[in-house]
Scaffold this active site. Structure first.
Site, mmCIF file in Angstrom:
data_model
loop_
_atom_site.group_PDB
_atom_site.id
_atom_site.type_symbol
_atom_site.label_atom_id
_atom_site.label_comp_id
_atom_site.label_asym_id
_atom_site.label_seq_id
_atom_site.Cartn_x
_atom_site.Cartn_y
_atom_site.Cartn_z
ATOM 1 N N ILE A 64 2.061 -13.181 -1.791
ATOM 2 C CA ILE A 64 1.589 -11.803 -1.938
ATOM 3 C C ILE A 64 2.741 -10.940 -2.442
ATOM 4 C CG2 ILE A 64 0.781 -9.761 -0.692
ATOM 5 C CD1 ILE A 64 -0.782 -11.640 1.149
ATOM 6 N N VAL A 65 2.438 -10.101 -3.421
ATOM 7 C CA VAL A 65 3.406 -9.146 -3.955
ATOM 8 C C VAL A 65 3.073 -7.790 -3.331
ATOM 9 C CG1 VAL A 65 4.278 -8.028 -6.034
ATOM 10 C CG2 VAL A 65 3.557 -10.432 -6.126
ATOM 11 N N CYS A 107 -4.810 -7.256 -3.379
ATOM 12 C CA CYS A 107 -3.628 -8.053 -3.039
ATOM 13 C C CYS A 107 -3.216 -8.790 -4.307
ATOM 14 C CB CYS A 107 -3.946 -9.098 -1.971
ATOM 15 S SG CYS A 107 -3.663 -8.550 -0.320
ATOM 16 N N TYR A 108 -2.004 -8.542 -4.780
ATOM 17 C CA TYR A 108 -1.501 -9.213 -5.973
ATOM 18 C C TYR A 108 -0.653 -10.404 -5.576
ATOM 19 C CZ TYR A 108 -3.227 -5.511 -8.937
ATOM 20 O OH TYR A 108 -4.054 -4.646 -9.605
ATOM 21 N N PHE A 109 -0.593 -11.396 -6.485
ATOM 22 C CA PHE A 109 0.112 -12.648 -6.208
ATOM 23 C C PHE A 109 1.022 -13.017 -7.369
ATOM 24 C CE2 PHE A 109 -3.610 -12.659 -3.636
ATOM 25 C CZ PHE A 109 -3.224 -13.256 -2.463
#
Length: 188
Positions: free
Chosen positions: A107-108, A36-38
């Site tokens: 979240i991205v 999970c990217y931010f």
């Protein structure tokens, strides 16, 4: 620490596994990784060419999972994916996500999910990644402590690439997230 890394798409997992074994790489595990990217509302992290993620790693043999927060700095050159990397283990992904969201990070999408077969020889790690909705890739990496060792490590990686029938020209510099989003990573 600095992660000196290259990544390239591959056609045949079976051939690559055989070639790695011929080079005396030893399989060390098979994992499922969920990333999970931010970023914040102004996209400051991405715009700066950095990355912030929470990764859940599940060992597919033991079913044991670990969760880590990773910050990746800007890429250090125009050839590889080499960058400073800071990592810390946390108890669970959901709490990490809640902390990041409370701090204003979002979240991205999409989540990056892959099956990773990991091989090692000396200080070098070879990962054969099967990325959901993207395809199959090879990552070669060496983790170093000092930036001045980067060129030597990249030379070792390039030598293995050549033995596998590839060159640095075959590599890609986009993250799996950017590939899934059909965008480009920010350049250094």
């Amino acid at each position: 620490m600095v992660e000196v890394e290259v990544k390239l798409p591959i056609d045949s997992i079976e051939k690559l596994q055989s070639d790695l074994e011929c080079l005396r790489f030893v399989k060390t595990g098979m994992f499922c990784e969920e990333d999970c990217y931010f970023d914040n509302d102004t996209r400051q992290i991405r715009t700066n060419g950095q990355a912030l993620r929470i990764r859940k790693v599940t060992d597919l043999q033991s079913d044991h999972s670990d969760v880590v927060i990773t910050f990746k700095g800007k890429k250090m050159d125009q050839v590889s994916m080499s960058r400073r990397e800071l990592e810390i283990q946390i108890a669970d992904a959901e709490t990490g996500i809640q902390i990041f969201e409370a701090l204003g990070f979002r979240i991205v999408p999409p989540k990056v999910i892959k099956t990773r077969n990991e091989y090692k020889i000396g200080q070098m790690t070879a990962c054969i990644d099967q990325v959901q909705n993207l395809g199959d890739f090879l990552e070669l990496e060496i983790v170093i402590q000092e930036c001045e060792d980067k060129d030597e490590a990249l030379g070792q990686i390039e030598s293995v690439l050549q033995k596998l029938g590839y060159s640095l020209k075959d590599t890609v510099r986009n993250s799996y997230l950017s590939m899934l989003q059909h965008t480009q990573d920010e350049d250094i």
